[in-house]
Design a protein around this motif. Structure first.
Motif, PDB file in Angstrom:
ATOM      1  N   THR A 259      22.029  -7.711 -14.070  1.00 54.65           N
ATOM      2  CA  THR A 259      22.029  -7.807 -12.612  1.00 54.65           C
ATOM      3  C   THR A 259      20.893  -8.690 -12.115  1.00 54.65           C
ATOM      4  O   THR A 259      21.058  -9.419 -11.126  1.00 54.65           O
ATOM      5  CB  THR A 259      21.912  -6.408 -11.995  1.00 54.65           C
ATOM      6  N   TYR A 260      19.754  -8.650 -12.799  1.00 55.04           N
ATOM      7  CA  TYR A 260      18.630  -9.491 -12.393  1.00 55.04           C
ATOM      8  C   TYR A 260      18.953 -10.964 -12.627  1.00 55.04           C
ATOM      9  O   TYR A 260      18.631 -11.813 -11.787  1.00 55.04           O
ATOM     10  CB  TYR A 260      17.377  -9.096 -13.173  1.00 55.04           C
ATOM     11  N   VAL A 262      21.938 -12.289 -12.583  1.00 54.62           N
ATOM     12  CA  VAL A 262      22.896 -12.672 -11.536  1.00 54.62           C
ATOM     13  C   VAL A 262      22.177 -12.869 -10.207  1.00 54.62           C
ATOM     14  O   VAL A 262      22.474 -13.812  -9.454  1.00 54.62           O
ATOM     15  CB  VAL A 262      24.003 -11.606 -11.422  1.00 54.62           C
ATOM     16  N   ARG A 263      21.211 -12.003  -9.907  1.00 52.86           N
ATOM     17  CA  ARG A 263      20.483 -12.124  -8.642  1.00 52.86           C
ATOM     18  C   ARG A 263      19.664 -13.398  -8.594  1.00 52.86           C
ATOM     19  O   ARG A 263      19.650 -14.100  -7.568  1.00 52.86           O
ATOM     20  CB  ARG A 263      19.580 -10.904  -8.455  1.00 52.86           C
ATOM     21  N   VAL A 264      18.979 -13.718  -9.689  1.00 54.87           N
ATOM     22  CA  VAL A 264      18.187 -14.945  -9.722  1.00 54.87           C
ATOM     23  C   VAL A 264      19.086 -16.171  -9.595  1.00 54.87           C
ATOM     24  O   VAL A 264      18.790 -17.107  -8.829  1.00 54.87           O
ATOM     25  CB  VAL A 264      17.352 -15.012 -11.015  1.00 54.87           C
ATOM     26  N   THR A 266      22.063 -16.311  -8.252  1.00 54.38           N
ATOM     27  CA  THR A 266      22.623 -16.350  -6.904  1.00 54.38           C
ATOM     28  C   THR A 266      21.609 -16.879  -5.905  1.00 54.38           C
ATOM     29  O   THR A 266      21.931 -17.745  -5.060  1.00 54.38           O
ATOM     30  CB  THR A 266      23.094 -14.944  -6.491  1.00 54.38           C
ATOM     31  N   ASP A 267      20.375 -16.365  -5.970  1.00 52.10           N
ATOM     32  CA  ASP A 267      19.331 -16.856  -5.065  1.00 52.10           C
ATOM     33  C   ASP A 267      19.068 -18.344  -5.277  1.00 52.10           C
ATOM     34  O   ASP A 267      18.841 -19.092  -4.313  1.00 52.10           O
ATOM     35  CB  ASP A 267      18.042 -16.061  -5.267  1.00 52.10           C
ATOM     36  N   ARG A 333      14.598 -18.186   2.547  1.00 48.79           N
ATOM     37  CA  ARG A 333      15.299 -17.958   1.279  1.00 48.79           C
ATOM     38  C   ARG A 333      14.475 -18.468   0.102  1.00 48.79           C
ATOM     39  O   ARG A 333      14.498 -17.852  -0.979  1.00 48.79           O
ATOM     40  CB  ARG A 333      16.663 -18.637   1.323  1.00 48.79           C
ATOM     41  N   THR A 336      11.857 -15.795  -0.503  1.00 49.09           N
ATOM     42  CA  THR A 336      12.456 -14.646  -1.182  1.00 49.09           C
ATOM     43  C   THR A 336      12.692 -14.957  -2.658  1.00 49.09           C
ATOM     44  O   THR A 336      12.468 -14.108  -3.535  1.00 49.09           O
ATOM     45  CB  THR A 336      13.784 -14.274  -0.510  1.00 49.09           C
ATOM     46  N   ASN A 340      11.045 -12.953  -5.869  1.00 50.51           N
ATOM     47  CA  ASN A 340      11.861 -12.353  -6.932  1.00 50.51           C
ATOM     48  C   ASN A 340      11.408 -12.827  -8.312  1.00 50.51           C
ATOM     49  O   ASN A 340      11.540 -12.089  -9.293  1.00 50.51           O
ATOM     50  CB  ASN A 340      13.324 -12.700  -6.724  1.00 50.51           C
TER      51      ASN A 340
END
Length: 374
Positions: A259-260, A262-264, A266-267, A333, A336, A340
């Motif tokens: 999930t991390y 994917v989050r990185v 995506t960001d 963004r 953020t 992260n």
């Protein structure tokens, strides 16, 4: 007995003193080795393979390199890492003096370019959230070792020597009283506990004084629970739960890594997408500036009504507002994204815009492979 008295006494002393010969740093290294062994064992049990696992953060993190290389503001030496703090008073381990952080090998004059793969690696090394999840796995391994320790043989030793002087009579009387003890305790998984202890007087054993006793006493006891705490399932439940907790923490960590990532990613792509919107808003704003000037010249020449000139000016102002809003959204963004990854928000970094183009090519290739049903 005289033949083996010296050897026996030496063995007793070794048993008593040997558990306390480790320094705090050696105890920590021993705990690290035990935790690493447990984690490797549980990785093989859960996933059928192992991978390197450590909670020790690297010294020269990208966060530190950016703080030094780009001369970013910092509030305290702790901003560069805990190794930059002075050694506290009465610290149990010897520490060398802090070494000033080194300058990065890359040039700090221009922003640092980061690709998507590099962003994932940076997050794994710098993110506080990522580090916390690894430490959760490490703590669960230490708790398991603590539960296993309840079923190991526990060795304890104590030496008590009293030096006393009696001055009440005509002549002073001085003497030494020694009380030395060693004990071993072992608990089994069925609840049975066996405890044995040895009490002896080293001085009497060395002198061979048998006026009262030889200087050696032994005792052993067995405890068998019949009602409360009886049964293998009851006794081993904390141990079994600790075994499960390590497996749970490993599965949670693996899920977090996915999930991390994917989050990185995506960001990363969202920031690039927002950067494209900034460029589009800027191009539209420049185009409307030209149209507003052209409309004003046409209005001055009487070839365009004043209402149309005002509308062109309003379109220019709206485009300017959209451009400023796009810039502010991009900055938020990007901040953020830096947080992260565990990087300072003041750091000057750039993202590789070719990553978005490569993604578009892959998406087109994937859509081309799809068969449209008739």
């Amino acid at each position: 007995m005289r033949r083996f008295r010296g050897l026996y006494t030496a063995c007793i002393l070794i048993i008593i003193f040997s558990p306390g010969c480790l320094t705090p740093s050696e105890y920590r290294e021993q705990a690290n080795d035990v935790a690493a062994e447990i984690i490797e064992q549980k990785q093989m049990e859960a996933f059928g393979e192992t991978e390197p696992f450590t909670i020790e953060p690297p010294e020269d993190t990208l966060r530190r390199l950016l703080l030094v290389g780009q001369d970013l503001p910092s509030s305290a030496p702790a901003s560069f890492g805990s190794d930059q703090l002075p050694t506290p008073e009465n610290w149990p381990e010897e520490r060398e003096d802090p070494v000033p952080p080194r300058n990065p090998l890359w040039s700090s004059d221009s922003p640092l370019m980061i690709s998507l793969d590099e962003a994932l690696q940076i997050g794994a090394r710098n993110s506080r959230d990522y580090q916390d999840r690894k430490e959760d796995v490490y703590r669960s391994a230490l708790r398991l070792d603590l539960e296993r320790n309840a079923f190991r043989a526990t060795l304890a030793g104590m030496l008590d020597t009293t030096y006393s002087t009696d001055l009440s009579g005509d002549d002073s009387v001085t003497g030494i009283v020694n009380s030395d003890q060693a004990s071993v305790t072992k608990q089994f998984e069925n609840g049975v506990t066996i405890a044995s202890s040895l009490v002896f007087d080293v001085v009497k054993m060395l002198r061979g004084d048998r006026s009262e006793a030889m200087g050696f006493f032994a005792d052993a006891s067995i405890s068998i629970p019949l009602l409360r705490g009886a049964g293998r399932d009851v006794v081993t439940e904390p141990l079994n739960q600790a075994e499960r907790d390590v497996l749970y923490s490993l599965h949670l960590f693996e899920r977090f890594k996915r999930t991390y990532a994917v989050r990185v990613a995506t960001d990363y792509l969202v920031v690039l997408q927002q950067l494209d919107q900034v460029d589009n808003s800027e191009d539209n704003y420049k185009r409307l500036i030209y149209l507003a000037k052209r409309s004003k010249r046409l209005g001055d020449a009487g070839r365009l009504e004043e209402v149309q000139v005002d509308q062109a000016k309003q379109d220019e102002l709206r485009a300017r507002d959209r451009w400023i809003s796009a810039l502010e959204t991009y900055d938020r963004r990007m901040d953020t994204f830096k947080l992260n990854l565990g990087l300072p928000v003041d750091a000057r970094i750039e993202l590789d815009r070719s990553e978005l183009q490569d993604l578009a090519v892959l998406a087109q290739a994937a859509l081309g492979d799809l068969q449209v049903p008739e």
